[in-house]
Motif scaffolding. Structure first.
Motif, PDB file in Angstrom:
ATOM      1  N   ASP A  76      38.535  44.978   6.986  1.00 47.78           N
ATOM      2  CA  ASP A  76      39.926  44.620   6.806  1.00 47.78           C
ATOM      3  C   ASP A  76      40.122  43.465   5.853  1.00 47.78           C
ATOM      4  OD1 ASP A  76      39.376  44.767  10.126  1.00 47.78           O
ATOM      5  OD2 ASP A  76      40.392  46.366   9.047  1.00 47.78           O
ATOM      6  N   SER A 122      47.466  39.999   7.156  1.00 48.09           N
ATOM      7  CA  SER A 122      48.663  39.903   7.987  1.00 48.09           C
ATOM      8  C   SER A 122      48.788  38.549   8.664  1.00 48.09           C
ATOM      9  CB  SER A 122      48.636  40.980   9.063  1.00 48.09           C
ATOM     10  OG  SER A 122      48.632  42.234   8.461  1.00 48.09           O
ATOM     11  N   ALA A 127      45.807  52.742  16.646  1.00 49.19           N
ATOM     12  CA  ALA A 127      46.177  51.661  15.731  1.00 49.19           C
ATOM     13  C   ALA A 127      46.243  50.330  16.463  1.00 49.19           C
ATOM     14  CB  ALA A 127      47.519  51.970  15.075  1.00 49.19           C
ATOM     15  N   ALA A 128      46.805  50.338  17.645  1.00 52.71           N
ATOM     16  CA  ALA A 128      46.905  49.103  18.418  1.00 52.71           C
ATOM     17  C   ALA A 128      45.525  48.592  18.784  1.00 52.71           C
ATOM     18  CB  ALA A 128      47.737  49.339  19.675  1.00 52.71           C
ATOM     19  N   GLU A 136      42.734  49.150  17.167  1.00 51.12           N
ATOM     20  CA  GLU A 136      42.120  48.642  15.939  1.00 51.12           C
ATOM     21  C   GLU A 136      42.726  47.291  15.559  1.00 51.12           C
ATOM     22  OE1 GLU A 136      39.618  49.705  14.545  1.00 51.12           O
ATOM     23  OE2 GLU A 136      39.604  48.826  12.546  1.00 51.12           O
ATOM     24  N   CYS A 137      44.000  47.181  15.702  1.00 50.77           N
ATOM     25  CA  CYS A 137      44.683  45.938  15.373  1.00 50.77           C
ATOM     26  C   CYS A 137      44.158  44.790  16.229  1.00 50.77           C
ATOM     27  CB  CYS A 137      46.184  46.125  15.577  1.00 50.77           C
ATOM     28  SG  CYS A 137      47.164  44.716  15.065  1.00 50.77           S
ATOM     29  N   ARG A 138      43.974  45.055  17.497  1.00 48.96           N
ATOM     30  CA  ARG A 138      43.462  44.015  18.403  1.00 48.96           C
ATOM     31  C   ARG A 138      42.030  43.648  18.065  1.00 48.96           C
ATOM     32  NH1 ARG A 138      46.300  47.336  22.643  1.00 48.96           N
ATOM     33  NH2 ARG A 138      48.260  46.256  22.957  1.00 48.96           N
ATOM     34  N   LYS A 140      40.651  43.806  15.144  1.00 49.22           N
ATOM     35  CA  LYS A 140      40.677  43.010  13.916  1.00 49.22           C
ATOM     36  C   LYS A 140      41.106  41.576  14.212  1.00 49.22           C
ATOM     37  CE  LYS A 140      43.354  45.586  11.399  1.00 49.22           C
ATOM     38  NZ  LYS A 140      44.163  45.990  10.256  1.00 49.22           N
ATOM     39  N   LYS A 141      42.067  41.468  15.061  1.00 52.77           N
ATOM     40  CA  LYS A 141      42.563  40.132  15.385  1.00 52.77           C
ATOM     41  C   LYS A 141      41.483  39.307  16.077  1.00 52.77           C
ATOM     42  CE  LYS A 141      46.695  37.881  17.109  1.00 52.77           C
ATOM     43  NZ  LYS A 141      48.031  38.086  17.678  1.00 52.77           N
TER      44      LYS A 141
END
Length: 220
Positions: free
Chosen positions: A92, A96, A175-176, A178-180, A182-183
């Motif tokens: 990533d 963001s 997606a959620a 993956e988003c978590r 990444k965060k």
DNA sequence: CACGAGGTGCGTCACCCGTA
DNA sequence: TACGGGTGACGCACCTCGTG
């Protein structure tokens, strides 16, 4: 451009110029000396005090580096400064998050340097495969194809809407997730950066103290 | 041992934004 | 302009830990 400057994407050549000494996680990483005309490997006997000092600093940073799991790339410049090259995030850009570094896919190459790539790599290590379970091609058009010339029945429309919703929810779930992920990696990345900078700060303070002592002795 | 507080992960919704 | 991906926000379930 500063290697720690997250505002601009790095190119291989630009980054290389900024990071004459490069260490990364692999053992026996080749160290490129400032003038790029000579090189040595970690663990080789340094030929002079400067090189020894560089290796000392480098070893310190390397120890920090090896003690955490995130695997950021760290560079050591010839003045001994330890720079944190944006994490070896293979997925990533983390653009963001405010102040986030540009995450480039850094690959250690066999010749002792490294490559910084804009390739986002294999972001979908399995999770995205679920997307293919329900192909859009099997949607409304297919239902309509089944009865050429006629409108889909209300039941077909309901089923289609339901199917689309399920697909959307499934994608959003992935997606959620993956988003978590990444965060979390981003936070870990920042924590590692803090550790490196704290170590660097400590080293610089000690160096300053030593220089002050030398200076005081000379003036006496 | 029961209970509440705090932490963590997940699913979903709503919104934003880039893209075709 | 419709569509799809990314992500903040919210609520829920589960776990851990301290306390009575």
């Amino acid at each position: 451009m500063d290697a720690g400057d997250a505002s601009q994407p790095m190119t291989q050549s630009a980054e290389y110029e900024q990071s004459p000494l490069v260490i990364c996680k692999e053992e026996n990483t080749k160290v490129v000396l400032p003038d790029s005309s000579t090189s040595t490997h970690l663990g080789d006997s340094p030929n002079d005090e400067d090189a020894k000092q560089k290796l000392d600093v480098e070893t310190s940073a390397r120890n920090i580096f090896n003690n955490n799991n995130a695997g950021p790339f760290i560079s050591v410049n010839h003045s001994g400064g330890v720079q944190f090259i944006p994490c070896q995030q293979r997925y990533d850009t983390f653009t963001s998050w405010p102040g986030s570094p540009i995450m480039q896919y850094a690959v250690h190459s066999s010749n002792g340097t490294y490559i910084v790539s804009e390739d986002k790599g294999q972001a979908t290590t399995g999770g995205m495969s679920g997307y293919q379970v329900s192909s859009p091609a099997s949607g409304l058009s297919q239902a309509m194809d089944g009865s050429p010339g006629s409108l889909p029945s209300p039941q077909q429309l309901t089923e289609e809407a339901s199917r689309k919703r399920e697909l959307r929810l499934m994608k959003n779930r992935e997606a959620a997730r993956e988003c978590r992920r990444k965060k979390k990696e981003y936070v870990k990345c920042l924590e590692n950066r803090v550790a490196v900078l704290e170590k660097q700060n400590k080293t610089l303070i000690e160096e300053l103290k030593a220089l002050k002592d030398i200076y005081c002795h000379k003036t006496e």
